[in-house]
Write a protein that holds these residues in place. Structure first.
Motif, PDB file in Angstrom:
ATOM      1  N   TRP A  92       0.814  -1.218   0.000  1.00 41.85           N
ATOM      2  CA  TRP A  92       0.000   0.000   0.000  1.00 41.85           C
ATOM      3  C   TRP A  92       0.846   1.266   0.000  1.00 41.85           C
ATOM      4  N   GLY A  93       2.042   1.176   0.558  1.00 47.14           N
ATOM      5  CA  GLY A  93       2.959   2.312   0.500  1.00 47.14           C
ATOM      6  C   GLY A  93       3.334   2.636  -0.937  1.00 47.14           C
ATOM      7  N   TRP A  94       3.496   1.595  -1.746  1.00 53.21           N
ATOM      8  CA  TRP A  94       3.815   1.790  -3.152  1.00 53.21           C
ATOM      9  C   TRP A  94       2.680   2.534  -3.864  1.00 53.21           C
ATOM     10  N   VAL A  95       1.446   2.156  -3.573  1.00 51.48           N
ATOM     11  CA  VAL A  95       0.291   2.797  -4.214  1.00 51.48           C
ATOM     12  C   VAL A  95       0.221   4.278  -3.833  1.00 51.48           C
ATOM     13  N   VAL A  96       0.341   4.560  -2.544  1.00 51.69           N
ATOM     14  CA  VAL A  96       0.246   5.945  -2.065  1.00 51.69           C
ATOM     15  C   VAL A  96       1.366   6.803  -2.646  1.00 51.69           C
ATOM     16  N   VAL A  97       2.591   6.317  -2.586  1.00 45.35           N
ATOM     17  CA  VAL A  97       3.737   7.075  -3.111  1.00 45.35           C
ATOM     18  C   VAL A  97       3.596   7.285  -4.611  1.00 45.35           C
ATOM     19  N   SER A  98       3.095   6.284  -5.324  1.00 43.69           N
ATOM     20  CA  SER A  98       2.925   6.401  -6.777  1.00 43.69           C
ATOM     21  C   SER A  98       1.953   7.526  -7.132  1.00 43.69           C
ATOM     22  N   VAL A  99       0.852   7.623  -6.376  1.00 45.12           N
ATOM     23  CA  VAL A  99      -0.146   8.661  -6.636  1.00 45.12           C
ATOM     24  C   VAL A  99       0.452  10.050  -6.423  1.00 45.12           C
ATOM     25  N   PHE A 100       1.151  10.239  -5.302  1.00 46.30           N
ATOM     26  CA  PHE A 100       1.736  11.545  -5.021  1.00 46.30           C
ATOM     27  C   PHE A 100       2.884  11.869  -5.980  1.00 46.30           C
ATOM     28  N   THR A 101       3.641  10.858  -6.368  1.00 46.78           N
ATOM     29  CA  THR A 101       4.720  11.069  -7.329  1.00 46.78           C
ATOM     30  C   THR A 101       4.161  11.496  -8.680  1.00 46.78           C
ATOM     31  N   LEU A 102       3.032  10.910  -9.063  1.00 41.18           N
ATOM     32  CA  LEU A 102       2.401  11.287 -10.324  1.00 41.18           C
ATOM     33  C   LEU A 102       1.915  12.743 -10.274  1.00 41.18           C
ATOM     34  N   CYS A 103       1.468  13.179  -9.110  1.00 44.79           N
ATOM     35  CA  CYS A 103       1.058  14.583  -8.951  1.00 44.79           C
ATOM     36  C   CYS A 103       2.251  15.520  -9.135  1.00 44.79           C
ATOM     37  N   VAL A 104       3.370  15.163  -8.512  1.00 43.43           N
ATOM     38  CA  VAL A 104       4.587  15.960  -8.664  1.00 43.43           C
ATOM     39  C   VAL A 104       5.038  15.953 -10.126  1.00 43.43           C
ATOM     40  N   GLY A 105       4.989  14.768 -10.742  1.00 43.29           N
ATOM     41  CA  GLY A 105       5.392  14.648 -12.133  1.00 43.29           C
ATOM     42  C   GLY A 105       4.524  15.474 -13.066  1.00 43.29           C
ATOM     43  N   ALA A 106       3.216  15.531 -12.788  1.00 46.89           N
ATOM     44  CA  ALA A 106       2.306  16.319 -13.621  1.00 46.89           C
ATOM     45  C   ALA A 106       2.650  17.809 -13.548  1.00 46.89           C
ATOM     46  N   ALA A 107       2.988  18.273 -12.341  1.00 53.80           N
ATOM     47  CA  ALA A 107       3.375  19.675 -12.180  1.00 53.80           C
ATOM     48  C   ALA A 107       4.677  19.962 -12.933  1.00 53.80           C
ATOM     49  N   MET A 108       5.637  19.048 -12.820  1.00 53.80           N
ATOM     50  CA  MET A 108       6.907  19.221 -13.525  1.00 53.80           C
ATOM     51  C   MET A 108       6.723  19.156 -15.036  1.00 53.80           C
ATOM     52  N   ALA A 109       5.819  18.287 -15.486  1.00 55.49           N
ATOM     53  CA  ALA A 109       5.566  18.157 -16.923  1.00 55.49           C
ATOM     54  C   ALA A 109       5.019  19.459 -17.500  1.00 55.49           C
ATOM     55  N   GLU A 110       4.163  20.128 -16.737  1.00 53.76           N
ATOM     56  CA  GLU A 110       3.598  21.394 -17.204  1.00 53.76           C
ATOM     57  C   GLU A 110       4.685  22.450 -17.352  1.00 53.76           C
ATOM     58  N   ILE A 111       5.586  22.504 -16.368  1.00 51.89           N
ATOM     59  CA  ILE A 111       6.688  23.478 -16.442  1.00 51.89           C
ATOM     60  C   ILE A 111       7.625  23.110 -17.587  1.00 51.89           C
ATOM     61  N   CYS A 112       7.864  21.819 -17.758  1.00 52.22           N
ATOM     62  CA  CYS A 112       8.757  21.340 -18.816  1.00 52.22           C
ATOM     63  C   CYS A 112       8.232  21.741 -20.197  1.00 52.22           C
ATOM     64  N   SER A 113       6.923  21.705 -20.379  1.00 52.77           N
ATOM     65  CA  SER A 113       6.352  22.060 -21.680  1.00 52.77           C
ATOM     66  C   SER A 113       6.569  23.544 -21.994  1.00 52.77           C
ATOM     67  N   ALA A 114       6.695  24.364 -20.949  1.00 51.50           N
ATOM     68  CA  ALA A 114       6.913  25.799 -21.149  1.00 51.50           C
ATOM     69  C   ALA A 114       8.393  26.155 -21.222  1.00 51.50           C
ATOM     70  N   HIS A 115       9.244  25.351 -20.558  1.00 51.81           N
ATOM     71  CA  HIS A 115      10.684  25.616 -20.525  1.00 51.81           C
ATOM     72  C   HIS A 115      11.467  24.340 -20.843  1.00 51.81           C
ATOM     73  N   PRO A 116      11.451  23.883 -22.092  1.00 52.77           N
ATOM     74  CA  PRO A 116      12.124  22.627 -22.452  1.00 52.77           C
ATOM     75  C   PRO A 116      13.630  22.800 -22.673  1.00 52.77           C
ATOM     76  N   THR A 117      14.372  23.023 -21.598  1.00 55.60           N
ATOM     77  CA  THR A 117      15.824  23.202 -21.697  1.00 55.60           C
ATOM     78  C   THR A 117      16.545  22.105 -20.935  1.00 55.60           C
ATOM     79  N   SER A 118      17.811  21.883 -21.289  1.00 53.61           N
ATOM     80  CA  SER A 118      18.582  20.795 -20.679  1.00 53.61           C
ATOM     81  C   SER A 118      18.841  21.021 -19.196  1.00 53.61           C
TER      82      SER A 118
END
Length: 392
Positions: A77-103
């Protein structure tokens, strides 16, 4: 020369000049000149993050830790919970990445999202956290690879007995091999990434199916989904079950990291604004599903909990595999894990090229956040020393 001839000459010159791509135009809009070769696809961008997350590296290497800090229930269950929150963080980073796609990834974003006054400090803090995390995670990945390789060799021959010196020697060899490939075989990395994607996906599937199919008995669902085990020496009594659970979910948190690599590789990826964002989200999502599948398969296949924890191999996952398929077949499955760990360490070193380039430019006194700064430095000949390194 007539006006018609001049127009014809100008058109020929314009056609001869390389056409600026949409990706380069996007970087120019940000005041940043492309420095790296752009030849990666979405799949290859995804492959870098997927290989760094490497569930078949993180879960086996910390499986003993998970069994002792909360046991099956916390692992599942720890894996499930961490996966959900990690996906939230990833979604936020993905949005920023789409606006600033630099190395530079988060190193660059932190400056752009901060005020002009605080931008250098924001980048400095982010850069150092990135560097410290990179050093730590590379150490963990490659050391796990050395440990599992040592265990695999010991399973194959009784003449080899693992000890501290031999493991450190193997560890040094693994680091050297990964460093040489990243230094002299950069052109091969995109092909290695393609292999790594399939190796992780098919290897994980093959491992789980093999142990589940060959295990003599299977643990009941109640054990896998509800069994809590405190092997911390009584911390559940002293500090409460919550403390042990918080420590136990580190298995998932350690494994589901490194997905920012897709952002760092955007300057080398075509259609970067879209591909980098999808690379982040896809790597988290696919890893979350395959990781849960791997944890469940291993837990259901445990034959004796105490014997697995106290295995003479030092690796509970190795003991689960041996109990299921026997010594000889276990070697083949262990090789799958070891090679995946090597791929993981290889990718972990590659993604740091982007921020390293940014740091090199900063060390030359070039403010990469300032529009036109890189172009002026190039015109002045200040970055010629880095050109050869960039193109190799």
């Amino acid at each position: 020369m007539s006006d018609k001839e001049l127009k014809t000459s100008d058109s020929v010159v314009m056609e001869a000049q390389p056409k600026e791509t949409n990706d380069e135009a996007e970087l120019a809009r940000l005041g940043y000149k492309q420095e790296l070769k752009r030849d990666l696809t979405l799949v290859q961008n995804f492959g870098v993050s997927f290989s760094i997350i490497s569930i078949i590296t993180g879960i086996p290497s910390l499986f003993l830790f998970g069994l002792l800090t909360g046991g099956p229930a916390v692992m599942v269950w720890g894996w499930v919970v961490v996966s959900v929150f990690t996906l939230c963080v990833g979604a936020a980073m993905a949005e920023i990445c789409s606006a600033h796609p630099t190395s530079g990834g988060p190193y660059f974003w932190s400056a752009k999202l901060s005020t002009a006054k605080r931008a250098p400090l924001a980048s400095w803090i982010t850069g150092w956290f990135n560097l410290i995390g990179q050093v730590a995670v590379t150490t963990g990945i490659s050391f796990a690879c050395a440990n599992f390789l040592s265990t695999t060799i010991a399973m194959g021959t009784s003449k080899y007995q693992p000890n501290e010196k031999t493991v450190i020697g193997i560890y040094a060899a693994v680091l050297a091999a990964q460093g040489l490939i990243n230094t002299f075989g950069v052109h091969l990395l995109k092909y290695i990434n393609n292999i790594s994607i399939w190796w992780h996906a098919l290897g994980t599937t093959a491992l789980v199916i093999a142990v589940l199919a060959k295990a003599k008995t299977h643990q009941p669902a109640k054990f896998v989904f509800t069994q809590f085990y405190d092997g911390t020496g009584g911390w559940a009594d002293r500090a409460g079950h919550g403390y042990v659970i918080c420590i136990g979910i580190l298995l998932a948190q350690y494994t589901l990291t490194g997905f920012d690599a897709s952002a760092h590789m955007t300057e080398e990826t075509t259609n970067a604004a879209t591909a980098g964002s999808w690379g982040i989200l896809m790597s988290i999502g696919v890893s979350a599903v395959l990781g849960w599948f791997l944890i469940l398969g291993l837990l259901f296949s445990i034959q004796d909990y105490d014997a697995t924890i106290g295995s003479s191999t030092g690796q509970p996952v190795a003991q689960i595999i041996i109990d299921a398929v026997g010594d000889r077949a276990a070697i083949a499955l262990m090789v799958i894990i070891v090679v995946a760990m090597f791929f993981c360490g290889l990718s972990a070193r590659k993604w740091f090229e982007g921020p390293r380039r940014q740091i090199q430019l900063q060390e030359l006194g070039i403010d990469v956040m300032e529009p036109g700064a890189v172009e002026r430095a190039e015109a002045e000949g200040r970055i010629k020393a880095l050109e050869k390194e960039t193109t190799t």
